[in-house]
Design a protein around this motif. Sequence first.
Motif, short mmCIF file in Angstrom:
data_model
loop_
_atom_site.label_atom_id
_atom_site.label_comp_id
_atom_site.label_asym_id
_atom_site.label_seq_id
_atom_site.Cartn_x
_atom_site.Cartn_y
_atom_site.Cartn_z
N ARG A 158 0.83 -1.20 0.00
CA ARG A 158 0.00 0.00 0.00
C ARG A 158 0.86 1.25 0.00
NH1 ARG A 158 -3.80 -3.14 4.11
NH2 ARG A 158 -1.76 -4.04 4.43
N THR A 159 1.97 1.22 0.74
CA THR A 159 2.89 2.36 0.72
C THR A 159 3.60 2.45 -0.61
OG1 THR A 159 3.26 2.42 3.10
CG2 THR A 159 5.03 3.26 1.71
N LEU A 160 4.13 1.32 -1.09
CA LEU A 160 4.90 1.34 -2.33
C LEU A 160 4.06 1.79 -3.51
CD1 LEU A 160 6.88 -2.01 -1.89
CD2 LEU A 160 7.55 0.30 -1.21
N GLY A 161 2.83 1.31 -3.59
CA GLY A 161 1.97 1.68 -4.70
C GLY A 161 1.53 3.13 -4.63
N ALA A 162 1.22 3.61 -3.40
CA ALA A 162 0.73 4.99 -3.27
C ALA A 162 1.83 5.99 -3.59
CB ALA A 162 0.20 5.20 -1.86
N VAL A 163 3.05 5.75 -3.09
CA VAL A 163 4.15 6.68 -3.32
C VAL A 163 4.48 6.77 -4.81
CG1 VAL A 163 6.62 7.05 -2.93
CG2 VAL A 163 5.13 6.46 -1.03
N ALA A 164 4.33 5.67 -5.51
CA ALA A 164 4.63 5.67 -6.94
C ALA A 164 3.69 6.59 -7.72
CB ALA A 164 4.53 4.25 -7.49
N ASP A 165 2.50 6.86 -7.17
CA ASP A 165 1.52 7.69 -7.88
C ASP A 165 1.58 9.17 -7.52
OD1 ASP A 165 0.45 5.47 -9.17
OD2 ASP A 165 -0.94 5.04 -7.54
N TRP A 166 2.40 9.52 -6.51
CA TRP A 166 2.48 10.93 -6.11
C TRP A 166 3.32 11.70 -7.11
CZ3 TRP A 166 6.10 14.60 -4.93
CH2 TRP A 166 5.65 15.72 -4.23
N PRO A 167 2.98 12.97 -7.44
CA PRO A 167 1.88 13.77 -6.90
C PRO A 167 0.65 13.81 -7.78
CG PRO A 167 3.40 15.21 -8.03
CD PRO A 167 3.94 13.80 -8.21
N GLN A 168 0.77 13.29 -9.00
CA GLN A 168 -0.31 13.50 -9.97
C GLN A 168 -1.59 12.75 -9.62
OE1 GLN A 168 -0.32 15.71 -12.33
NE2 GLN A 168 1.77 16.34 -11.87
N ASP A 169 -1.45 11.56 -9.03
CA ASP A 169 -2.65 10.74 -8.82
C ASP A 169 -2.54 10.04 -7.47
OD1 ASP A 169 -5.04 9.45 -9.23
OD2 ASP A 169 -4.18 7.84 -10.44
N TRP A 170 -2.74 10.80 -6.40
CA TRP A 170 -2.59 10.23 -5.07
C TRP A 170 -3.81 9.37 -4.73
CZ3 TRP A 170 1.00 9.03 -1.91
CH2 TRP A 170 0.70 8.67 -0.59
N LYS A 171 -3.59 8.08 -4.49
CA LYS A 171 -4.69 7.16 -4.18
C LYS A 171 -4.72 6.75 -2.71
CE LYS A 171 -5.10 5.02 -8.76
NZ LYS A 171 -4.01 5.73 -9.47
N GLY A 172 -3.77 7.24 -1.92
CA GLY A 172 -3.75 6.87 -0.51
C GLY A 172 -4.98 7.37 0.23
N ARG A 173 -5.36 6.63 1.24
CA ARG A 173 -6.52 7.01 2.04
C ARG A 173 -6.22 8.19 2.94
NH1 ARG A 173 -9.62 2.70 5.94
NH2 ARG A 173 -11.19 4.09 6.80
N TYR A 174 -4.96 8.36 3.28
CA TYR A 174 -4.51 9.44 4.15
C TYR A 174 -3.53 10.33 3.38
CZ TYR A 174 -6.55 6.61 7.85
OH TYR A 174 -7.42 5.89 8.63
N PRO A 175 -3.18 11.49 3.93
CA PRO A 175 -2.18 12.34 3.27
C PRO A 175 -0.86 11.60 3.10
CG PRO A 175 -3.34 13.58 4.96
CD PRO A 175 -3.76 12.14 5.13
#
Length: 568
Positions: free
Chosen positions: A46-63
């Motif tokens: 969940r961390t690895l996938g979310a960081v890969a999408d920052w900043p254009q498409d943030w999918k994380g549930r939290y900041p």
Amino acid sequence: MISPAARRVLAPAVVVITSLALYAPGLGWGLPALVSWSQDSIADVRTLGAVADWPQDWKGRYPPLHYWLLYAAYQPSLQYWQAQGEPFPDPGTSGDAAIPAQARKTAVLILIARVVSVVMAVMAVLGVYATCIQLTDDRLAASGSALAFLIGADFTYFAHLDNVDAPSICWFAWSAYFYVRLLREHSLSNALLLALFAALAVATKDALAGLYPGMALVLLAWRFGHLRGRASYELPRPTPGYAEVPEVRPAPRIAAAAFRAAAQVHWVAGVALFAGVCLFVNGALHNPSAYWARLQYWIDPPPGSLHARQIRYPAHLDLLWATVRYAASAVGWPMLAALGAACLHALWRNTRMALATLVPAATYYVVVIERIDFVYSRFLFAPLALGCILVGIAASELWRRHRVPRLLATLVLLGVLLPSIAYAAAVDAEIIRDCRYAAEQWFVENVPRSASVGAFSADYEPRVRPHYLPRLHELGYPTYPVVMAHDWFARQQPEYLVLSSATYEDFDAEQTACMGALLSGALGYTAVADFHGAYLNGQSWLSIAGLGTPPIGKISPTIIVLRREPQP
């Protein structure tokens, strides 16, 4: 004889050791595993996938901030596996990652996230200690404040988890420290440090933003009073007890003083830094529409979303009572009673100090809790931390009062502390002896690996995500999701079924009726084993401080195992 320097170090050292004694046991809870038993986990893929999408498409549930921190902490392990020719699976192929062989690597990442949480939980407790020192110059009061907060049962639980709750309170506690420093000394450095730590808190968990309008109101009121001609701008230091509030000299141009209070370069710089950090970390400068969409999820959740399915309390008194019960779940009834008494004591003895602590908590309740119409104990950690500062101050004054017999003071303090410590210890004991371990052992001893096992998952997804189940996947049992509906059982009948209370307690009326038929044997199954917790929710005297309150987290959910009866 202990030197003054040693005394300054001794109390924080005791705070750290006591915190670690409560927060470190059981860090391996549910490991190794493909999926963490922690609720709201952001660890591993969940961390690895979310960081890969920052900043254009943030999918994380939290900041993003805590995801970044964990991503940095993961790098030594990820680089080592890469060098060994065994890289961790790409986060975009999580389906391929969900195989028992990956449980060990996933467990390493989850454990790293939990160690980070423990360290930041200890730092949060130290932040409470430092804030009280800054407020009072009284090590006894500060030690009492830190102790009152660190033994909170629910904070003890969340300190073990791989999510954002303990880390966000760490940043908040240190923002509170610089908030008090700014009350004492109107300087640009204090304003910027308050803004920075406040931004880090909000960039870890959005809801904490509700605390800072209250801090801003107090700061402006203090500064406004200074510009109107108060004898002193500084917050009075109660050593010991409380000091008197300086008198106010009348001033004719109140409006002009108010404007000058708000237009100080310190405030402008602090607000700019806070906004800039929050917007940058959240990717709002790169993709404002995505950031706004994520905020809208909390402000106006779409139907069917997790946020929309929460139990709502539209009536103000119902929400207030729910907040009280969840606060009692977090710290226990004795500590909550002490907190209420300490707030009244502070309002009586030093209104300025009480308001400096309570106004941020009040704005948080109005801006966040009242706005979303629901509450959980973890939502209350920051207000409880502020309240615990007043508990420590009141306890130190009670201990020093010559008119109160020392034996009576001792009994009162022990009457609050001992049940609270036992409650926190019950959390540790439940984590270490989670009933799912016994369920796993039962499966190994009684169920062949070739048996088909149906599990009721906490997520409505095509595959089982066993957040609240025994680790059947990792033990080699072929497990697939089951739908609690009569027509499903008419089509499929696995040899074994596994039920978790973390799932069936949220069933609707139709699902509950189907579960009743299942447990009664009407659908061809017989209950052959059940496992439940032994320490929390009234199961042991250790948790008596939390009697009658909502359960803490998802530790030791009741597990029911059913076996299909042979066809005649």
